[in-house]
Design a protein around this motif. Structure first.
Motif, PDB file in Angstrom:
ATOM      1  N   LEU A 160       0.825  -1.213   0.000  1.00 46.27           N
ATOM      2  CA  LEU A 160       0.000   0.000   0.000  1.00 46.27           C
ATOM      3  C   LEU A 160       0.857   1.260   0.000  1.00 46.27           C
ATOM      4  CD1 LEU A 160      -2.785  -1.044   2.521  1.00 46.27           C
ATOM      5  CD2 LEU A 160      -3.023  -0.792   0.061  1.00 46.27           C
ATOM      6  N   ASP A 161       1.957   1.220   0.769  1.00 51.17           N
ATOM      7  CA  ASP A 161       2.880   2.349   0.859  1.00 51.17           C
ATOM      8  C   ASP A 161       3.513   2.631  -0.499  1.00 51.17           C
ATOM      9  OD1 ASP A 161       4.000   4.280   2.568  1.00 51.17           O
ATOM     10  OD2 ASP A 161       5.897   3.172   2.610  1.00 51.17           O
ATOM     11  N   LYS A 162       3.928   1.568  -1.184  1.00 48.93           N
ATOM     12  CA  LYS A 162       4.565   1.724  -2.505  1.00 48.93           C
ATOM     13  C   LYS A 162       3.573   2.287  -3.527  1.00 48.93           C
ATOM     14  CE  LYS A 162       7.662  -1.410  -3.723  1.00 48.93           C
ATOM     15  NZ  LYS A 162       8.224  -2.680  -4.232  1.00 48.93           N
ATOM     16  N   GLU A 163       2.326   1.822  -3.464  1.00 48.07           N
ATOM     17  CA  GLU A 163       1.295   2.326  -4.384  1.00 48.07           C
ATOM     18  C   GLU A 163       1.016   3.810  -4.149  1.00 48.07           C
ATOM     19  OE1 GLU A 163      -2.085  -0.199  -3.858  1.00 48.07           O
ATOM     20  OE2 GLU A 163      -1.222  -1.833  -5.047  1.00 48.07           O
ATOM     21  N   ALA A 164       0.986   4.216  -2.871  1.00 45.34           N
ATOM     22  CA  ALA A 164       0.724   5.621  -2.544  1.00 45.34           C
ATOM     23  C   ALA A 164       1.862   6.516  -3.045  1.00 45.34           C
ATOM     24  CB  ALA A 164       0.553   5.779  -1.037  1.00 45.34           C
ATOM     25  N   VAL A 165       3.112   6.041  -2.923  1.00 45.63           N
ATOM     26  CA  VAL A 165       4.269   6.814  -3.394  1.00 45.63           C
ATOM     27  C   VAL A 165       4.215   6.962  -4.911  1.00 45.63           C
ATOM     28  CG1 VAL A 165       6.781   6.731  -3.670  1.00 45.63           C
ATOM     29  CG2 VAL A 165       5.769   6.266  -1.450  1.00 45.63           C
ATOM     30  N   GLU A 166       3.887   5.882  -5.621  1.00 44.70           N
ATOM     31  CA  GLU A 166       3.801   5.940  -7.087  1.00 44.70           C
ATOM     32  C   GLU A 166       2.702   6.902  -7.540  1.00 44.70           C
ATOM     33  OE1 GLU A 166       3.294   1.913  -8.336  1.00 44.70           O
ATOM     34  OE2 GLU A 166       5.373   1.367  -7.866  1.00 44.70           O
ATOM     35  N   GLU A 167       1.577   6.900  -6.821  1.00 47.40           N
ATOM     36  CA  GLU A 167       0.467   7.799  -7.158  1.00 47.40           C
ATOM     37  C   GLU A 167       0.868   9.262  -6.984  1.00 47.40           C
ATOM     38  OE1 GLU A 167      -4.054   8.725  -5.592  1.00 47.40           O
ATOM     39  OE2 GLU A 167      -3.140   6.798  -5.091  1.00 47.40           O
ATOM     40  N   LEU A 168       1.580   9.562  -5.869  1.00 45.84           N
ATOM     41  CA  LEU A 168       2.027  10.940  -5.624  1.00 45.84           C
ATOM     42  C   LEU A 168       3.066  11.382  -6.645  1.00 45.84           C
ATOM     43  CD1 LEU A 168       2.272  11.017  -1.739  1.00 45.84           C
ATOM     44  CD2 LEU A 168       0.873  12.501  -3.146  1.00 45.84           C
ATOM     45  N   SER A 171       3.303  10.368  -9.716  1.00 48.19           N
ATOM     46  CA  SER A 171       2.654  10.600 -11.017  1.00 48.19           C
ATOM     47  C   SER A 171       1.940  11.952 -11.043  1.00 48.19           C
ATOM     48  CB  SER A 171       1.672   9.470 -11.317  1.00 48.19           C
ATOM     49  OG  SER A 171       0.609   9.488 -10.384  1.00 48.19           O
ATOM     50  N   LYS A 172       1.415  12.393  -9.891  1.00 50.54           N
ATOM     51  CA  LYS A 172       0.699  13.666  -9.833  1.00 50.54           C
ATOM     52  C   LYS A 172       1.655  14.864  -9.844  1.00 50.54           C
ATOM     53  CE  LYS A 172      -3.448  12.152  -7.385  1.00 50.54           C
ATOM     54  NZ  LYS A 172      -4.177  12.208  -6.096  1.00 50.54           N
ATOM     55  N   LYS A 173       2.766  14.739  -9.072  1.00 52.05           N
ATOM     56  CA  LYS A 173       3.676  15.878  -8.907  1.00 52.05           C
ATOM     57  C   LYS A 173       5.094  15.466  -9.289  1.00 52.05           C
ATOM     58  CE  LYS A 173       4.358  17.407  -4.663  1.00 52.05           C
ATOM     59  NZ  LYS A 173       4.198  18.104  -3.382  1.00 52.05           N
ATOM     60  N   TYR A 193       7.021  13.920   0.642  1.00 52.93           N
ATOM     61  CA  TYR A 193       5.738  13.865  -0.076  1.00 52.93           C
ATOM     62  C   TYR A 193       4.655  14.694   0.614  1.00 52.93           C
ATOM     63  CZ  TYR A 193       8.194   9.999  -2.266  1.00 52.93           C
ATOM     64  OH  TYR A 193       9.128   9.245  -2.917  1.00 52.93           O
ATOM     65  N   SER A 194       5.070  15.755   1.294  1.00 51.82           N
ATOM     66  CA  SER A 194       4.105  16.605   1.995  1.00 51.82           C
ATOM     67  C   SER A 194       3.308  17.443   0.993  1.00 51.82           C
ATOM     68  CB  SER A 194       4.849  17.534   2.958  1.00 51.82           C
ATOM     69  OG  SER A 194       3.968  18.496   3.478  1.00 51.82           O
ATOM     70  N   PRO A 195       1.991  17.574   1.223  1.00 56.73           N
ATOM     71  CA  PRO A 195       1.193  18.431   0.321  1.00 56.73           C
ATOM     72  C   PRO A 195       1.515  19.918   0.491  1.00 56.73           C
ATOM     73  CG  PRO A 195      -0.175  17.559   2.089  1.00 56.73           C
ATOM     74  CD  PRO A 195       1.167  16.902   2.217  1.00 56.73           C
TER      75      PRO A 195
END
Length: 196
Positions: free
Chosen positions: A90-98, A100-102, A163-165
């Motif tokens: 789940l952690d790896k998926e969240a990092v990949e998603e972030l 791709s966005k930024k 990865y802070s917003p």
């Protein structure tokens, strides 16, 4: 009327051997005839016997044969390990998603970076910070990096989640070659930013 029966009895004898040590021999004598005569019930389990010293080789071979007959043990996964593995995925998926966005540049110790950070108290205001990366801690989504900068001639360190917003932009200005993973020795020396 209560009546006692003997299921089995043991007889123990000792005889001297050639080296002077006594050889112990134990035999089992079951009194099954007594039980038949008294009308008692014979249990299905057999009586245990201790083998003689001379028969050690035979008993060892019987033990090894019985061990091989045992079914292999089934291994079950520990739940805490399985949960840890799921959290890593789940952690790896969240990092990949972030990512791709930024757009996230690769930040290493020794890099001089410029950050545009949203001030938490006033979201409309964006402050620009410039400093040298002295440490990075890789922990998936919780990866952090430490920046050292000079504010009015005083060294200030700030720790930021990668990865802070709140971090709007990260720009790498310069890449210094370093041989260490942590540049904490810069706390005692002159900051690398003074040269720019």
């Amino acid at each position: 009327m209560p009546h006692a029966t003997r299921i089995g009895s043991q007889a123990e004898t000792s005889t001297p051997s050639s080296n002077g040590m006594p050889l112990v021999s134990t035999s089992c004598i079951s009194s099954q005839l007594d039980l038949y005569q008294s009308g008692g019930w014979i249990p299905s389990f057999g009586s245990r016997c201790i083998s003689t010293v001379e028969n050690n080789v035979e008993s060892a071979s019987q033990d090894s044969a019985s061990v091989s007959d045992v079914a292999p043990r089934i291994k079950f996964k520990r739940l805490d390990k399985t949960a840890k593995h799921i959290m890593q995925i789940l952690d790896k998926e969240a990092v990949e998603e972030l990512r791709s966005k930024k757009e996230m540049p690769d930040i290493k110790p020794g890099y001089i970076v410029q950050l545009k950070v949203e001030v938490p108290e006033n979201k409309r205001r964006v402050s620009i910070l410039k400093g040298i990366v002295i440490a990075r801690r890789n922990a998936g989504l919780n990866t952090t990096f430490r920046i050292r900068r000079l504010v009015a001639g005083v060294g200030v360190e700030s720790l930021f989640p990668l990865y802070s917003p709140n971090i709007k932009e990260i720009k790498v200005l310069d890449k210094k070659k370093v041989k260490r993973a942590k540049l904490y020795y810069l706390r005692d020396k002159m900051n690398a930013l003074k040269k720019q």
